[in-house]
Design an enzyme around this catalytic site. Structure first.
Site, PDB file in Angstrom:
ATOM      1  N   ARG A  30       8.942   2.673   2.002  1.00  0.00           N
ATOM      2  CA  ARG A  30       9.632   3.913   2.362  1.00  0.00           C
ATOM      3  C   ARG A  30      11.107   3.655   2.679  1.00  0.00           C
ATOM      4  O   ARG A  30      11.976   4.411   2.248  1.00  0.00           O
ATOM      5  CB  ARG A  30       8.916   4.566   3.550  1.00  0.00           C
ATOM      6  CG  ARG A  30       7.585   5.187   3.137  1.00  0.00           C
ATOM      7  CD  ARG A  30       6.612   5.352   4.285  1.00  0.00           C
ATOM      8  NE  ARG A  30       5.412   6.090   3.843  1.00  0.00           N
ATOM      9  CZ  ARG A  30       4.406   5.560   3.165  1.00  0.00           C
ATOM     10  NH1 ARG A  30       4.432   4.265   2.848  1.00  0.00           N
ATOM     11  NH2 ARG A  30       3.374   6.286   2.793  1.00  0.00           N
ATOM     12  N   SER A 167      -1.921  10.532  -0.972  1.00  0.00           N
ATOM     13  CA  SER A 167      -0.801  11.056  -0.189  1.00  0.00           C
ATOM     14  C   SER A 167       0.538  10.585  -0.754  1.00  0.00           C
ATOM     15  O   SER A 167       1.595  11.074  -0.358  1.00  0.00           O
ATOM     16  CB  SER A 167      -0.927  10.591   1.262  1.00  0.00           C
ATOM     17  OG  SER A 167      -0.807   9.168   1.339  1.00  0.00           O
ATOM     18  N   GLN A 168       0.496   9.628  -1.679  1.00  0.00           N
ATOM     19  CA  GLN A 168       1.733   9.025  -2.176  1.00  0.00           C
ATOM     20  C   GLN A 168       2.586  10.013  -2.968  1.00  0.00           C
ATOM     21  O   GLN A 168       3.807   9.917  -2.981  1.00  0.00           O
ATOM     22  CB  GLN A 168       1.413   7.798  -3.040  1.00  0.00           C
ATOM     23  CG  GLN A 168       0.833   6.646  -2.241  1.00  0.00           C
ATOM     24  CD  GLN A 168       0.282   5.541  -3.131  1.00  0.00           C
ATOM     25  OE1 GLN A 168       0.269   5.646  -4.355  1.00  0.00           O
ATOM     26  NE2 GLN A 168      -0.194   4.478  -2.506  1.00  0.00           N
ATOM     27  N   ASP A 310      -7.348   1.354   3.928  1.00  0.00           N
ATOM     28  CA  ASP A 310      -7.063   0.000   3.446  1.00  0.00           C
ATOM     29  C   ASP A 310      -7.786  -1.093   4.225  1.00  0.00           C
ATOM     30  O   ASP A 310      -7.772  -2.253   3.813  1.00  0.00           O
ATOM     31  CB  ASP A 310      -5.546  -0.259   3.451  1.00  0.00           C
ATOM     32  CG  ASP A 310      -4.875   0.368   2.234  1.00  0.00           C
ATOM     33  OD1 ASP A 310      -5.597   0.819   1.328  1.00  0.00           O
ATOM     34  OD2 ASP A 310      -3.642   0.414   2.193  1.00  0.00           O
ATOM     35  N   ARG A 383      -6.715  -6.414  -1.619  1.00  0.00           N
ATOM     36  CA  ARG A 383      -7.522  -6.156  -0.424  1.00  0.00           C
ATOM     37  C   ARG A 383      -8.904  -6.808  -0.537  1.00  0.00           C
ATOM     38  O   ARG A 383      -9.438  -7.326   0.453  1.00  0.00           O
ATOM     39  CB  ARG A 383      -7.678  -4.646  -0.206  1.00  0.00           C
ATOM     40  CG  ARG A 383      -6.366  -3.911   0.024  1.00  0.00           C
ATOM     41  CD  ARG A 383      -5.753  -4.247   1.350  1.00  0.00           C
ATOM     42  NE  ARG A 383      -4.407  -3.716   1.485  1.00  0.00           N
ATOM     43  CZ  ARG A 383      -3.428  -4.298   2.150  1.00  0.00           C
ATOM     44  NH1 ARG A 383      -3.636  -5.473   2.733  1.00  0.00           N
ATOM     45  NH2 ARG A 383      -2.243  -3.762   2.235  1.00  0.00           N
ATOM     46  N   LYS A 408       0.327  -9.511  -4.336  1.00  0.00           N
ATOM     47  CA  LYS A 408       0.765  -8.119  -4.308  1.00  0.00           C
ATOM     48  C   LYS A 408       1.326  -7.732  -2.946  1.00  0.00           C
ATOM     49  O   LYS A 408       2.353  -7.069  -2.852  1.00  0.00           O
ATOM     50  CB  LYS A 408      -0.397  -7.211  -4.685  1.00  0.00           C
ATOM     51  CG  LYS A 408      -0.065  -5.740  -4.643  1.00  0.00           C
ATOM     52  CD  LYS A 408      -1.221  -4.922  -5.146  1.00  0.00           C
ATOM     53  CE  LYS A 408      -0.998  -3.443  -4.905  1.00  0.00           C
ATOM     54  NZ  LYS A 408       0.211  -2.927  -5.525  1.00  0.00           N
TER      55      LYS A 408
END
Length: 430
Positions: A30, A167-168, A310, A383, A408
């Site tokens: 962000r 939500s991205q 996540d 993840r 990543k």
């Protein structure tokens, strides 16, 4: 990114480690997008060093921002001065789904043609919500899947946005529309997933002096042509990365202390320690330090993880060794991550003899099963790779294939495991 590798967890000797986790990639993504459209220079400190962040810095450079590395983890970003370039800008988002959504929106401010592409895996990720919204805001957008060719600027106006899958899309538009030529109103449709990540975006915009007006629970207004800036920002530790060390301590039946923990983060994952407390972990908070202690066998719980998606893989691994059942709900959006993080996670772990059931929106883990060693694939998902490695605490010899996926978000993950006492080694693919 390093070539394909498999990792085997050999042994562990975890004894009450103290860990300081690198900066949050969620915040960093962000801040980088905002710094690109900001006036003047923004310095970002404690910037995580991983493939996603490298891709983000490369992307804003293609759009005309200037990035200077001051030292490891510290960069200066000079914002875009001219929103018209001499030639087509070509951006490769690599494996970053977040970047693909954010940069598609931000790049739409340029009056020059921009092509957004990514890895083969990311080309399969849904983009229709953001591409259609941009069209309604006056942007020429060539397709609804990557690669996407577009040409702005964003004219502003009114758009309805479905936020039920990610939500991205909304986060990207909130940032990008700060520079729109006219005021923008976004009306949200569907059940918004990962709402805490929207708050993360709003907080980041406020930090840069930007304004997003909440007209109602489902309507947001972004005033046009805003001037935003932030001189310097220290990026808080990544709360998702912290989860692996919390669970490592509990699996090893010891304690773990996390320094520089961001208790005030609106990110849902910052409350993961409370989920572990419900399972029986002992928690101690002091200022920005968090300590978790194993004092008794953990018990299964029922928990809504809609706002902390996540850390679901981390929780599932821990739940395999808890007493009784753990029922995880409200996670349909996990199907749209780097892997199908419901199906792939559960199918891989069931190879060990685990008892894990799932449907489109939930996972049920029955703990205490007799497990047998089996290679587990990360499914090219960072993840899953990081969570599966923790199984080695209970099951020495476990092998995680495609282990370089950690690049990543946390390329030093294996080093960090070593510092807390978990020994791993690269093994061949046979």
């Amino acid at each position: 990114m390093e070539s394909m590798s498999n990792r085997q967890v050999i042994t562990h000797n975890i004894q009450s480690p103290i860990v300081t986790v690198p900066g949050s990639k969620y915040l960093a993504n962000r801040y980088i997008a905002l710094a690109a459209i900001a006036t003047g220079t923004t310095q970002l400190r404690n910037l995580p060093q991983n493939d996603d962040i490298e891709a983000a810095l490369d992307a804003i450079t293609q759009l005309g921002a200037s990035v200077t590395e001051i030292s490891p983890g510290v960069v200066d970003i000079e914002g875009i001065k001219h929103y018209s370039l001499a030639q087509t800008a070509e951006i490769n988002c690599r494996d970053s789904g977040t970047l693909s959504r954010f940069i598609t929106a931000v790049a739409s401010n340029l009056s020059t043609e921009v092509v957004i592409d990514a890895s083969q895996q990311m080309r399969q990720r849904p983009m229709q919500e953001v591409s259609q919204s941009l069209r309604e805001l006056g942007v020429e957008v060539g397709s609804d899947t990557l690669p996407i060719k577009l040409k702005g600027p964003i004219k502003g106006g009114y758009v309805e946005l479905d936020t039920s899958r990610s939500s991205q899309y909304l986060s990207g538009l909130l940032i990008a529309c700060l520079k729109a030529k006219a005021d923008t109103t976004l009306r949200l449709k569907g059940k918004t997933v990962s709402s805490s990540y929207i708050q993360l975006t709003k907080n980041a915009i406020s930090l840069f002096g930007g304004v997003v007006e909440e007209v109602s629970n489902t309507e947001l207004k972004i005033p046009a042509e805003q001037s935003v800036s932030a001189a310097s920002i220290d990026i808080a530790s990544d709360v998702v990365s912290s989860s692996y060390f919390m669970v490592a301590g509990l699996l090893a039946e010891t304690s773990v202390t996390l320094k520089a923990f961001d208790f005030n983060s609106p990110q849902g994952e910052s409350k993961f320690y409370q989920v572990l407390q419900q399972m029986g972990a002992d928690i101690e908070r002091t200022d920005s330090q968090l300590t978790l202690r194993y004092q008794q066998p953990l018990k299964g719980i029922e928990v809504d993880m809609g706002d902390m998606p996540d850390v679901v893989p981390t929780l599932v691994v821990l739940a395999m060794f808890a007493q009784g059942q753990t029922y995880i709900t409200n996670i349909a959006h996990l199907a749209f991550k780097e892997s199908n993080r419901i199906v792939d996670l559960c199918d891989e772990l069931n190879k060990l003899g685990a008892n894990i059931e799932y449907d489109d929106d939930s996972i049920r883990v029955t703990g205490g099963q007799k497990l047998t060693l089996h290679k587990l694939s990360s499914c090219h998902d960072h993840r899953l790779a990081m969570s599966f490695a923790l199984l080695g605490i209970k099951m020495p010899g476990i092998v995680v294939t495609d282990a370089q996926a950690v690049e990543k978000s946390f390329p030093r993950y294996w080093e960090f495991l070593e510092t807390i006492g978990i020994q791993t080694q690269v093994v061949d693919a046979s």
